[in-house]
Design an enzyme around this catalytic site. Structure first.
Site, PDB file in Angstrom:
ATOM      1  N   PHE A   1      -9.791  -9.006  -7.107  1.00  8.94           N
ATOM      2  CA  PHE A   1      -9.462  -8.692  -5.717  1.00  8.94           C
ATOM      3  C   PHE A   1      -9.644  -7.209  -5.384  1.00  8.94           C
ATOM      4  O   PHE A   1      -9.294  -6.780  -4.292  1.00  8.94           O
ATOM      5  CB  PHE A   1      -8.030  -9.126  -5.396  1.00  8.94           C
ATOM      6  CG  PHE A   1      -6.972  -8.507  -6.295  1.00  8.94           C
ATOM      7  CD1 PHE A   1      -6.511  -7.216  -6.088  1.00  8.94           C
ATOM      8  CD2 PHE A   1      -6.446  -9.232  -7.361  1.00  8.94           C
ATOM      9  CE1 PHE A   1      -5.544  -6.643  -6.911  1.00  8.94           C
ATOM     10  CE2 PHE A   1      -5.479  -8.669  -8.196  1.00  8.94           C
ATOM     11  CZ  PHE A   1      -5.029  -7.373  -7.964  1.00  8.94           C
TER      12      PHE A   1
ATOM     13  N   ASN B   1       0.401  -7.161   2.042  1.00  9.38           N
ATOM     14  CA  ASN B   1       1.816  -7.440   1.738  1.00  9.38           C
ATOM     15  C   ASN B   1       2.764  -6.301   2.139  1.00  9.38           C
ATOM     16  O   ASN B   1       3.792  -6.087   1.506  1.00  9.38           O
ATOM     17  CB  ASN B   1       1.980  -7.856   0.274  1.00  9.38           C
ATOM     18  CG  ASN B   1       1.534  -6.784  -0.694  1.00  9.38           C
ATOM     19  OD1 ASN B   1       1.109  -5.711  -0.275  1.00  9.38           O
ATOM     20  ND2 ASN B   1       1.644  -7.052  -1.978  1.00  9.38           N
TER      21      ASN B   1
ATOM     22  N   TYR C   1      -5.966   2.939  -6.618  1.00  5.04           N
ATOM     23  CA  TYR C   1      -5.804   1.625  -7.257  1.00  5.04           C
ATOM     24  C   TYR C   1      -6.758   1.465  -8.445  1.00  5.04           C
ATOM     25  O   TYR C   1      -7.073   0.323  -8.822  1.00  5.04           O
ATOM     26  CB  TYR C   1      -6.029   0.518  -6.233  1.00  5.04           C
ATOM     27  CG  TYR C   1      -4.836   0.278  -5.323  1.00  5.04           C
ATOM     28  CD1 TYR C   1      -3.649  -0.254  -5.824  1.00  5.04           C
ATOM     29  CD2 TYR C   1      -4.897   0.558  -3.966  1.00  5.04           C
ATOM     30  CE1 TYR C   1      -2.552  -0.491  -5.010  1.00  5.04           C
ATOM     31  CE2 TYR C   1      -3.799   0.317  -3.134  1.00  5.04           C
ATOM     32  CZ  TYR C   1      -2.638  -0.208  -3.662  1.00  5.04           C
ATOM     33  OH  TYR C   1      -1.551  -0.450  -2.854  1.00  5.04           O
TER      34      TYR C   1
ATOM     35  N   HIS D   1       3.837  -0.895  -0.581  1.00 14.82           N
ATOM     36  CA  HIS D   1       3.632  -0.605  -2.005  1.00 14.82           C
ATOM     37  C   HIS D   1       4.936  -0.062  -2.578  1.00 14.82           C
ATOM     38  O   HIS D   1       5.691   0.618  -1.879  1.00 14.82           O
ATOM     39  CB  HIS D   1       2.538   0.465  -2.155  1.00 14.82           C
ATOM     40  CG  HIS D   1       2.434   1.028  -3.544  1.00 14.82           C
ATOM     41  ND1 HIS D   1       1.721   0.384  -4.530  1.00 14.82           N
ATOM     42  CD2 HIS D   1       2.966   2.136  -4.116  1.00 14.82           C
ATOM     43  CE1 HIS D   1       1.831   1.090  -5.666  1.00 14.82           C
ATOM     44  NE2 HIS D   1       2.571   2.157  -5.435  1.00 14.82           N
TER      45      HIS D   1
ATOM     46  N   LYS E   1       1.773  -0.335   4.391  1.00 16.69           N
ATOM     47  CA  LYS E   1       0.340  -0.661   4.352  1.00 16.69           C
ATOM     48  C   LYS E   1      -0.200  -1.010   5.742  1.00 16.69           C
ATOM     49  O   LYS E   1       0.587  -1.235   6.678  1.00 16.69           O
ATOM     50  CB  LYS E   1       0.131  -1.809   3.370  1.00 16.69           C
ATOM     51  CG  LYS E   1       0.505  -1.459   1.920  1.00 16.69           C
ATOM     52  CD  LYS E   1       0.171  -2.622   0.990  1.00 16.69           C
ATOM     53  CE  LYS E   1       0.475  -2.308  -0.456  1.00 16.69           C
ATOM     54  NZ  LYS E   1       0.053  -3.425  -1.355  1.00 16.69           N
TER      55      LYS E   1
ATOM     56  N   GLU F   1       1.766   8.906  -8.368  1.00 19.09           N
ATOM     57  CA  GLU F   1       1.408   8.437  -7.022  1.00 19.09           C
ATOM     58  C   GLU F   1       1.921   9.402  -5.947  1.00 19.09           C
ATOM     59  O   GLU F   1       1.227   9.660  -4.953  1.00 19.09           O
ATOM     60  CB  GLU F   1       1.970   7.027  -6.807  1.00 19.09           C
ATOM     61  CG  GLU F   1       1.258   6.001  -7.677  1.00 19.09           C
ATOM     62  CD  GLU F   1       1.924   4.633  -7.701  1.00 19.09           C
ATOM     63  OE1 GLU F   1       1.378   3.739  -8.371  1.00 19.09           O
ATOM     64  OE2 GLU F   1       2.988   4.449  -7.062  1.00 19.09           O
TER      65      GLU F   1
ATOM     66  N   THR G   1       5.089  -9.617  -5.164  1.00 21.31           N
ATOM     67  CA  THR G   1       3.768  -9.282  -4.605  1.00 21.31           C
ATOM     68  C   THR G   1       3.332 -10.321  -3.574  1.00 21.31           C
ATOM     69  O   THR G   1       2.823  -9.971  -2.507  1.00 21.31           O
ATOM     70  CB  THR G   1       2.728  -9.219  -5.751  1.00 21.31           C
ATOM     71  OG1 THR G   1       3.224  -8.357  -6.772  1.00 21.31           O
ATOM     72  CG2 THR G   1       1.395  -8.711  -5.245  1.00 21.31           C
TER      73      THR G   1
HETATM   74  P1  IDP Z   1       2.444  -4.895  -6.599  1.00 24.35           P
HETATM   75  O1  IDP Z   1       1.985  -4.182  -5.341  1.00 24.35           O
HETATM   76  O2  IDP Z   1       3.518  -5.907  -6.307  1.00 24.35           O
HETATM   77  O3  IDP Z   1       2.824  -3.940  -7.715  1.00 24.35           O
HETATM   78  P2  IDP Z   1      -0.024  -5.378  -8.050  1.00 24.35           P
HETATM   79  O4  IDP Z   1      -0.246  -6.521  -9.008  1.00 24.35           O
HETATM   80  O5  IDP Z   1       0.152  -4.009  -8.628  1.00 24.35           O
HETATM   81  O6  IDP Z   1       1.203  -5.771  -7.109  1.00 24.35           O
HETATM   82  O7  IDP Z   1      -1.270  -5.386  -7.058  1.00 24.35           O
HETATM   83  C1  IDP Z   1      -1.515  -4.263  -6.214  1.00 24.35           C
HETATM   84  C2  IDP Z   1      -1.845  -4.770  -4.822  1.00 24.35           C
HETATM   85  O8  IDP Z   1      -3.066  -5.521  -4.883  1.00 24.35           O
HETATM   86  C3  IDP Z   1      -0.839  -5.774  -4.233  1.00 24.35           C
HETATM   87  O9  IDP Z   1       0.281  -5.141  -3.656  1.00 24.35           O
HETATM   88  C4  IDP Z   1      -1.692  -6.488  -3.211  1.00 24.35           C
HETATM   89  O10 IDP Z   1      -1.889  -5.706  -2.026  1.00 24.35           O
HETATM   90  C5  IDP Z   1      -3.027  -6.598  -3.942  1.00 24.35           C
HETATM   91  N1  IDP Z   1      -3.134  -7.863  -4.677  1.00 24.35           N
HETATM   92  C6  IDP Z   1      -2.462  -8.220  -5.798  1.00 24.35           C
HETATM   93  N2  IDP Z   1      -2.812  -9.460  -6.212  1.00 24.35           N
HETATM   94  C7  IDP Z   1      -3.733  -9.891  -5.327  1.00 24.35           C
HETATM   95  C8  IDP Z   1      -4.501 -11.116  -5.193  1.00 24.35           C
HETATM   96  O11 IDP Z   1      -4.390 -12.056  -6.004  1.00 24.35           O
HETATM   97  N3  IDP Z   1      -5.357 -11.190  -4.134  1.00 24.35           N
HETATM   98  C9  IDP Z   1      -5.516 -10.170  -3.227  1.00 24.35           C
HETATM   99  N4  IDP Z   1      -4.832  -9.002  -3.312  1.00 24.35           N
HETATM  100  C10 IDP Z   1      -3.943  -8.868  -4.338  1.00 24.35           C
HETATM  101 MG    MG Z   2       1.656  -2.562  -8.728  1.00 27.09          MG
END
Ligand code: IDP
Ligand code: MG
Length: 139
Positions: A59, A114, A51, A117, A11, A128, A93
């Site tokens: 978010f 983070n 997404y 992905h 990312k 994807e 996450t």
């Molecule tokens: P994942 O990437 O671990 O599967 P997901 O719940 O699918 O997590 O969320 C997708 C992406 O959305 C996360 O990787 C992160 O970049 C972002 N994200 C998830 N939760 C939050 C949040 O509470 N605040 C801001 N961004 C978030």
């Molecule tokens: Mg996810």
């Protein structure tokens, strides 16, 4: 039976910080083979479509802004039990909750930024991967 394909993006926080090579090293050391890879940048429309499953989450706007803030590296990866093993390699996450030694623990800035992905199912890994690559581009 678990599939042998997953999909990842490095990312914008990680590409911009110069961590692409270190993250690819971790992925290869963990036994994944790169089947396709592309350095690119998402448009807002593409990030929103990728997404779309999160479009109702609070978010979502922040996520689209962030994912279009710099370059990403998209890749299709192969390994036995790919989806689960890759999720273990990247960690939770929220990097503060990610286990020691995981990619997110080492490289992520925040829950949004983070670093990487990882697909959450065999079905989504294929969807994807097809978002970025034609089947002709899988080596
Ligand atoms: P994942 O990437 O671990 O599967 P997901 O719940 O699918 O997590 O969320 C997708 C992406 O959305 C996360 O990787 C992160 O970049 C972002 N994200 C998830 N939760 C939050 C949040 O509470 N605040 C801001 N961004 C978030
Ligand atoms: Mg996810």
């Amino acid at each position: 039976m678990a599939g042998n394909i997953t999909f990842t993006m490095i990312k914008p926080d990680a590409t911009t910080a110069g961590n692409t090579g270190k993250i690819l090293d971790k992925i290869i050391e963990a036994g994944f083979t790169i089947k396709a890879m592309k350095w690119t940048k998402l448009s807002k429309e593409e990030a929103g479509r990728f997404y779309a499953v999160h479009s109702e989450r609070p978010f979502f706007g922040e996520l689209v802004e962030y994912m279009t803030s710099g370059p990403i590296v998209a890749a299709i990866l192969e390994k036995d039990n790919a989806v689960e093993d890759f999720r273990t390699l990247i960690g939770a996450t929220d990097p503060q909750k990610a286990a020691e030694g995981t990619i997110r623990r080492m490289f992520a800035q925040s829950i949004a930024a983070n670093a990487v992905h990882g697909s959450d199912s065999d079905e989504n890994a294929l969807i994807e991967g097809a978002f970025y690559f034609s089947s002709r581009e899988h080596a």
